[in-house]
Design an enzyme around this catalytic site. Structure first.
Site, PDB file in Angstrom:
ATOM      1  N   GLY A 292      10.028  25.626 -30.467  1.00  0.00           N
ATOM      2  CA  GLY A 292       8.784  25.357 -31.699  1.00  0.00           C
ATOM      3  C   GLY A 292       8.211  24.246 -32.374  1.00  0.00           C
ATOM      4  O   GLY A 292       9.377  23.644 -33.008  1.00  0.00           O
TER       5      GLY A 292
ATOM      6  N   GLY B  26       6.449  23.048 -25.308  1.00  0.00           N
ATOM      7  CA  GLY B  26       5.497  23.707 -24.083  1.00  0.00           C
ATOM      8  C   GLY B  26       4.318  23.153 -24.651  1.00  0.00           C
ATOM      9  O   GLY B  26       4.084  21.950 -23.586  1.00  0.00           O
ATOM     10  N   ARG B  27       4.011  22.987 -25.531  1.00  0.00           N
ATOM     11  CA  ARG B  27       2.621  22.679 -25.520  1.00  0.00           C
ATOM     12  C   ARG B  27       2.342  21.001 -25.643  1.00  0.00           C
ATOM     13  O   ARG B  27       1.265  20.569 -25.097  1.00  0.00           O
ATOM     14  CB  ARG B  27       1.751  22.820 -27.081  1.00  0.00           C
TER      15      ARG B  27
ATOM     16  N   PRO C 257       7.940  28.480 -20.855  1.00  0.00           N
ATOM     17  CA  PRO C 257       7.380  29.403 -20.115  1.00  0.00           C
ATOM     18  C   PRO C 257       6.027  29.495 -20.700  1.00  0.00           C
ATOM     19  O   PRO C 257       5.979  29.634 -22.344  1.00  0.00           O
ATOM     20  CB  PRO C 257       7.847  30.724 -20.164  1.00  0.00           C
TER      21      PRO C 257
ATOM     22  N   CYS D 260       7.554  37.051 -27.367  1.00  0.00           N
ATOM     23  CA  CYS D 260       5.475  36.954 -27.281  1.00  0.00           C
ATOM     24  C   CYS D 260       5.152  38.960 -28.081  1.00  0.00           C
ATOM     25  O   CYS D 260       5.282  39.824 -27.935  1.00  0.00           O
ATOM     26  CB  CYS D 260       5.422  37.569 -25.530  1.00  0.00           C
TER      27      CYS D 260
END
Ligand SMILES: Cc1cc2nc3c(=O)[nH]c(=O)nc-3n(C[C@H](O)[C@H](O)[C@H](O)COP(=O)(O)O)c2cc1C
Length: 324
Positions: free
Chosen positions: A207, A228-229, A13, A96
């Site tokens: 991660g 993610g990134r 997300p 977060c």
């Protein structure tokens, strides 16, 4: 009933990125990856007038709706909304670290109160949808396995079946959300160790997975990976997932991708900004040489909302560049 769904490869997300439009593109590129919404605060989910725009799920399953919140009644309502919008999963964000999120009493700061997180998970649980958690290893500058284990011990009492772990601590003051994704060290061993204690829980590692070979290798040791990134910067990498991870055919980049995508976004023009509608697809230019002319023409067309001309231009681009 809850379906058994593969979470071997999950797209993390990401607020501002994993919009309904991005998820449409991801799903066109990969049939098997598990997708996530952006984090949505439970209050927005329940009260926002633009709810349709933020949580639309045009059969992009399998997909999770991620929420941020800690008020029990709101979480129960959020779970029902996720069911109504045909999500496969509702996920609680306990990772977060941003100041705004802490003010609203959700995100990583909830790791301080494992009983509250347990109550939140119980509020999300429902026969019709999988309720899951995304957390960090702990809080502060020091890594402490016992803290992580005690946290999971408490959450495991809910009967939770799937936990996503961003395998580093969150530092709640003094560094930015960006710093919180780079400065606290990663520790994948904590996730390996907790899996030994809870073999029946699926732990998805997140991660620092910054290339697909790494993802593939980690899958030899972990139940699943969440990325993610890497996807944020270049979503078109998803075209290789079905082949690399699921041993199926990969998706070719041809004009049908552009057509499918535009079919979804065109009716939304007028209700949503053209930039938000197009930005996932415009990553198609990522490291393609000599695409400057295309980009500047698209910029001009965007100013004038000329969506059909943009579609034609992108079709021309994929046909000319042969991107596969
Ligand atoms: C721009 C951006 C927005 C993010 N928004 C969220 C979010 O809404 N919810 C969440 O749980 N994590 C969020 N994250 C964290 C990612 O889900 C992920 O845990 C983190 O980026 C580490 O994975 P990576 O190293 O593969 O990028 C965000 C990350 C980025 C870069």
């Amino acid at each position: 009933m809850k379906k058994e769904i593969s979470r071997k490869f999950c797209v993390a997300p990401m607020m501002g990125y994993t919009t309904p439009y991005a998820r449409k593109l991801y799903r066109i590129l990969t049939k098997n990856s598990f997708l996530f919404s952006e984090m949505i605060a439970t209050k927005s989910l329940i009260f926002s007038k633009s709810r349709e725009n933020i949580i639309d799920n045009d059969f992009n399953n399998p997909v999770a709706l991620q929420v941020g919140g800690s008020e029990i009644e709101d979480l129960t309502k959020a779970s029902q909304i996720a069911i109504n919008y045909n999500y496969d999963e509702i996920n609680l964000n306990v990772g977060c670290p941003s100041k705004a999120v802490q003010k609203g009493s959700f995100g990583a700061c909830l790791m301080k109160d494992k009983i509250l997180v347990r109550n939140c998970m119980e509020a999300l649980q429902n026969d019709k949808i999988e309720a899951t958690l995304k957390c960090r290893l702990g809080l502060g500058r020091k890594l402490n396995y016992d803290f992580f284990e005690e946290f999971i011990d408490e959450i495991s009492k809910t009967g939770i079946r799937i936990i996503y772990v961003h395998a580093r601590n969150a530092i709640l003051s003094g560094i930015s959300p960006h710093g919180n994704r780079t400065i606290p060290p990663l520790n994948y061993n904590f996730v390996k160790k907790i899996k030994k204690k809870y073999p029946n829980i699926t732990f998805i590692l997140n991660g620092g997975i910054d290339n697909l070979d790494k993802a593939e290798n980690l899958l030899k040791e972990f139940d699943g990976v969440m990325v993610g990134r890497l996807i944020k910067n270049n979503p078109f990498i998803l075209k290789d997932i079905d082949k690399k991870i699921f041993k199926e055919k990969n998706r070719l980049i041809d004009e049908s991708i552009i057509e499918n995508y535009f079919e979804y976004i065109k009716p939304k023009l007028g209700f949503e900004s053209i930039f938000r509608l197009l930005s996932p697809l415009l990553n198609i230019f990522f490291s393609v040489p000599h695409s400057k002319n295309y980009k500047s023409k698209i910029n001009d067309y965007m100013k004038d909302q000329k969506i059909n001309l943009i579609e034609d231009l992108l079709i021309k681009f994929v046909n000319e560049k042969k991107l596969n």
